[in-house]
Design a protein around this motif. Structure first.
Motif, mmCIF file in Angstrom:
data_model
loop_
_atom_site.group_PDB
_atom_site.id
_atom_site.type_symbol
_atom_site.label_atom_id
_atom_site.label_comp_id
_atom_site.label_asym_id
_atom_site.label_seq_id
_atom_site.Cartn_x
_atom_site.Cartn_y
_atom_site.Cartn_z
ATOM 1 N N THR A 40 0.844 -1.207 0.000
ATOM 2 C CA THR A 40 0.000 0.000 0.000
ATOM 3 C C THR A 40 0.873 1.249 0.000
ATOM 4 O O THR A 40 0.572 2.232 -0.691
ATOM 5 C CB THR A 40 -0.945 -0.023 1.221
ATOM 6 O OG1 THR A 40 -1.699 -1.242 1.174
ATOM 7 C CG2 THR A 40 -1.892 1.154 1.231
ATOM 8 N N HIS A 90 -7.777 0.046 0.897
ATOM 9 C CA HIS A 90 -7.668 -1.097 0.002
ATOM 10 C C HIS A 90 -8.734 -2.143 0.298
ATOM 11 O O HIS A 90 -9.660 -1.885 1.074
ATOM 12 C CB HIS A 90 -6.247 -1.670 -0.012
ATOM 13 C CG HIS A 90 -5.803 -2.411 1.227
ATOM 14 N ND1 HIS A 90 -6.619 -2.719 2.294
ATOM 15 C CD2 HIS A 90 -4.578 -2.913 1.520
ATOM 16 C CE1 HIS A 90 -5.912 -3.394 3.183
ATOM 17 N NE2 HIS A 90 -4.684 -3.535 2.761
ATOM 18 N N VAL A 160 -5.152 -7.261 3.730
ATOM 19 C CA VAL A 160 -5.268 -8.095 2.515
ATOM 20 C C VAL A 160 -4.525 -9.411 2.709
ATOM 21 O O VAL A 160 -5.023 -10.492 2.361
ATOM 22 C CB VAL A 160 -4.707 -7.341 1.295
ATOM 23 C CG1 VAL A 160 -4.376 -8.293 0.158
ATOM 24 C CG2 VAL A 160 -5.702 -6.289 0.824
ATOM 25 N N SER A 161 -3.349 -9.327 3.326
ATOM 26 C CA SER A 161 -2.544 -10.549 3.527
ATOM 27 C C SER A 161 -3.203 -11.482 4.527
ATOM 28 O O SER A 161 -2.964 -12.679 4.537
ATOM 29 C CB SER A 161 -1.156 -10.160 4.027
ATOM 30 O OG SER A 161 -1.286 -9.234 5.114
HETATM 31 C C1 MLT Z 1 0.704 -3.408 3.347
HETATM 32 O O1 MLT Z 1 0.816 -2.382 2.694
HETATM 33 O O2 MLT Z 1 1.445 -3.718 4.291
HETATM 34 C C2 MLT Z 1 -0.370 -4.355 2.986
HETATM 35 O O3 MLT Z 1 -1.314 -3.773 2.143
HETATM 36 C C3 MLT Z 1 -0.957 -4.912 4.213
HETATM 37 C C4 MLT Z 1 -2.015 -5.905 3.854
HETATM 38 O O4 MLT Z 1 -3.135 -5.454 3.619
HETATM 39 O O5 MLT Z 1 -1.683 -7.084 3.764
#
Ligand code: MLT
Length: 319
Positions: A40, A90, A160-161
């Motif tokens: 991100t 996101h 997201v992860s």
């Molecule tokens: C990040 O930027 O660290 C990721 O988007 C985190 C995630 O949403 O996994």
């Protein structure tokens, strides 16, 4: 009395367009709700750099991590709606969060002025270099045979992860030890050093390490291979067609930000996405650029409604 009210009304009316005409008169803060160096943050800094040129003021990225991104988004959502605080949300913060946070302090579908989609980010299943599997099928077999030995990194509940590995783990039928980080930037460092075993992460964070051979990429969860990683098979090719997911990163402003200001921000984002060097940086990291119809706040607003509706039952079923 009536004259006074009229005078006040005309001053107030004047403030809107004048405010927008002089916008931005000072630097703009873009909250990134995860640690620096993650996907991100990467997408945010790439688009913010060109947006700053268009707007004539610096967009300053501020990393505010915590709670799968909801800490930073909550803070940004509650900031002044004067156009001087925006955020990079996101698929987690504006798709999964309502299903995973009972007391979420914002509604992704109501509490923002959507500015525009920045980039789609296909998900990859990646593991530490020493992971004892030569392909996705062997990786899954190892995970199932060693449920108590393996640990999976993520960036907090709802990130997201996290959500994309909740999906992967439930499809595979495993419950690994989950190791939370302030972002998948720091998580990737531990994957490279072998401190954690695997991760579901966005391509823009992984291309460099995969090309360097520092981590293993078993599959990309998109219908087609990525031009940035032509040797990484799709999950369909690797024997797991049911696992197909692409995340996305998009810019939002707090609810009530003047329309003219949101339009100026959307236009600056569009210019960034049409700028050849900016496009090239996103594409070489595996980013997927929004098509013409996928641009602007109106499309993003409708998309977020669909994303919350899509992810809520999936994540509630996996709880
Ligand atoms: C990040 O930027 O660290 C990721 O988007 C985190 C995630 O949403 O996994």
């Amino acid at each position: 009395m009536k004259k006074t009210i009229l005078a006040l009304a005309s001053v107030a009316a004047l403030a809107g367009p004048v405010q927008a005409q002089t916008y931005p008169a000072r630097p703009v803060t873009m909250v990134v709700p995860f640690a620096a160096g993650g996907p991100t943050d990467i997408v945010a800094r790439i688009v913010a750099e060109h947006m700053s040129k268009t707007l004539g003021q610096q967009i300053v990225v501020e990393n505010v991590a915590g709670a799968g991104g909801t800490t930073g988004i909550t803070r940004a959502a509650q900031s002044k709606n004067d156009g001087y605080t925006i955020m990079m949300g996101h698929m987690g913060t504006h798709g999964a969060a309502p299903a995973l946070y009972a007391n979420l302090k914002y509604d992704p579908t109501k509490d923002f002025e959507p500015v525009g989609m920045a980039a789609g980010t296909p998900i990859l299943i990646v593991a530490k270099k020493a992971f004892p599997a030569n392909n996705l099928k062997e990786m899954i077999a190892y995970l199932k045979a060693n449920p108590d030995k393996v640990n999976q990194a993520h960036a907090g509940i709802g990130a997201v992860s996290h959500m994309t590995c909740v999906l992967f783990n439930s499809q595979v039928g495993i419950k690994p030890t989950a190791v939370p980080y302030s972002g998948t930037g720091p998580a990737l460092n531990d994957l490279v050093s072998g401190q954690v075993d695997y991760m579901c992460d966005q391509i823009v964070n992984l291309v460099t390490q995969i090309k360097a051979g520092s981590i293993r990429a078993y599959a990309i969860a998109s219908a087609e291979r990525s031009p940035a990683l032509p040797d990484v098979p799709t999950t369909k090719e690797a024997g797991m067609p049911e696992y197909e997911v692409t995340a996305w990163n998009a810019i939002f402003a707090p609810k009530g930000t003047p329309k003219e200001i949101v339009t100026a921000l959307s236009s600056a984002l569009d210019k960034a996405l049409d700028d050849a060097p900016t496009k090239a940086r996103l594409l070489e990291l595996g980013g997927v650029l929004p098509s013409a119809k996928e641009r602007g706040g109106e499309w993003l607003g409708a998309f977020v409604v669909k994303e919350v509706a899509r992810w809520t039952p999936v994540l509630q079923a996996s709880k």
